[in-house]
Write a protein that holds these residues in place. Structure first.
Motif, short mmCIF file in Angstrom:
data_model
loop_
_atom_site.label_atom_id
_atom_site.label_comp_id
_atom_site.label_asym_id
_atom_site.label_seq_id
_atom_site.Cartn_x
_atom_site.Cartn_y
_atom_site.Cartn_z
N UNK A 185 0.80 -1.24 0.02
CA UNK A 185 0.05 -0.01 0.07
C UNK A 185 0.97 1.06 0.13
N UNK A 186 2.03 1.18 0.77
CA UNK A 186 3.00 2.30 0.77
C UNK A 186 3.66 2.54 -0.41
N UNK A 187 4.06 1.67 -1.17
CA UNK A 187 4.71 1.59 -2.59
C UNK A 187 3.58 2.22 -3.46
N UNK A 188 2.35 1.85 -3.46
CA UNK A 188 1.20 2.29 -4.23
C UNK A 188 1.04 3.83 -3.97
N UNK A 189 1.28 4.54 -2.69
CA UNK A 189 0.82 5.76 -2.49
C UNK A 189 2.22 6.34 -3.05
N UNK A 224 3.98 5.81 -5.54
CA UNK A 224 3.79 5.56 -6.94
C UNK A 224 2.85 6.74 -7.22
N UNK A 225 1.81 7.05 -6.78
CA UNK A 225 0.81 8.06 -6.92
C UNK A 225 1.56 9.44 -6.54
N UNK A 226 2.23 9.54 -5.42
CA UNK A 226 3.04 10.71 -5.18
C UNK A 226 4.09 11.17 -6.24
N UNK A 227 4.96 10.07 -6.86
CA UNK A 227 5.64 10.37 -7.92
C UNK A 227 5.09 10.78 -9.25
N UNK A 228 3.88 10.20 -9.40
CA UNK A 228 3.24 10.67 -10.86
C UNK A 228 2.62 12.38 -10.55
N UNK A 229 2.23 12.34 -9.35
CA UNK A 229 1.65 13.73 -9.13
C UNK A 229 2.71 14.60 -9.16
N UNK A 230 3.98 14.48 -8.51
CA UNK A 230 5.10 15.35 -8.61
C UNK A 230 5.66 15.66 -10.00
N UNK A 231 5.49 14.57 -10.70
CA UNK A 231 6.21 15.01 -12.17
C UNK A 231 4.85 15.58 -12.96
N UNK A 232 3.62 15.25 -12.57
CA UNK A 232 2.73 15.94 -13.31
C UNK A 232 2.97 17.69 -12.87
N UNK A 233 3.09 18.15 -11.57
CA UNK A 233 3.21 19.30 -11.28
C UNK A 233 4.41 20.12 -11.96
#
Length: 94
Positions: free
Chosen positions: A69-73, A75-84
């Motif tokens: 679950x943490x690795x999933x979060x 991954x979402x945070x990495x995607x969000x950071x890249x999008x920003x």
């Protein structure tokens, strides 16, 4: 005692599910700092190592599930950071 450990592991791991679902739906993890995610991931990983060393199935299962679950979060945070970062680099200056 294993049943108590399994129940404790289920309860403490299941509490993450609503947050993961919310983060997935909103595609936002702004409430999680990188430091928090990294330190918690390291701690959970060490609990897995401890569980393996002790041969404690409850500790292993609960923490492996939490790690996923943490690795999933993360991954979402990495995607969000890249999008920003992309949005900043493509937005007009001034």
């Amino acid at each position: 005692m294993t049943i108590v450990g399994l129940l404790a592991g289920i309860l403490t791991t299941v509490c993450w599910v609503p947050q993961v679902v919310r983060s997935w739906r909103t595609r936002s993890t702004r409430d999680f700092s990188w430091l928090y995610l990294i330190v918690l991931t390291m701690g959970v990983t060490l609990w897995i190592v401890y569980g393996i060393a002790r041969g404690d199935l409850a500790v292993i299962l609960a923490n492996v599930t939490t790690l996923v679950l943490l690795l999933f979060l993360i991954g979402i945070k990495l995607d969000e950071t890249r999008r920003r970062q992309r949005a900043r680099s493509t937005s007009p200056v001034g």
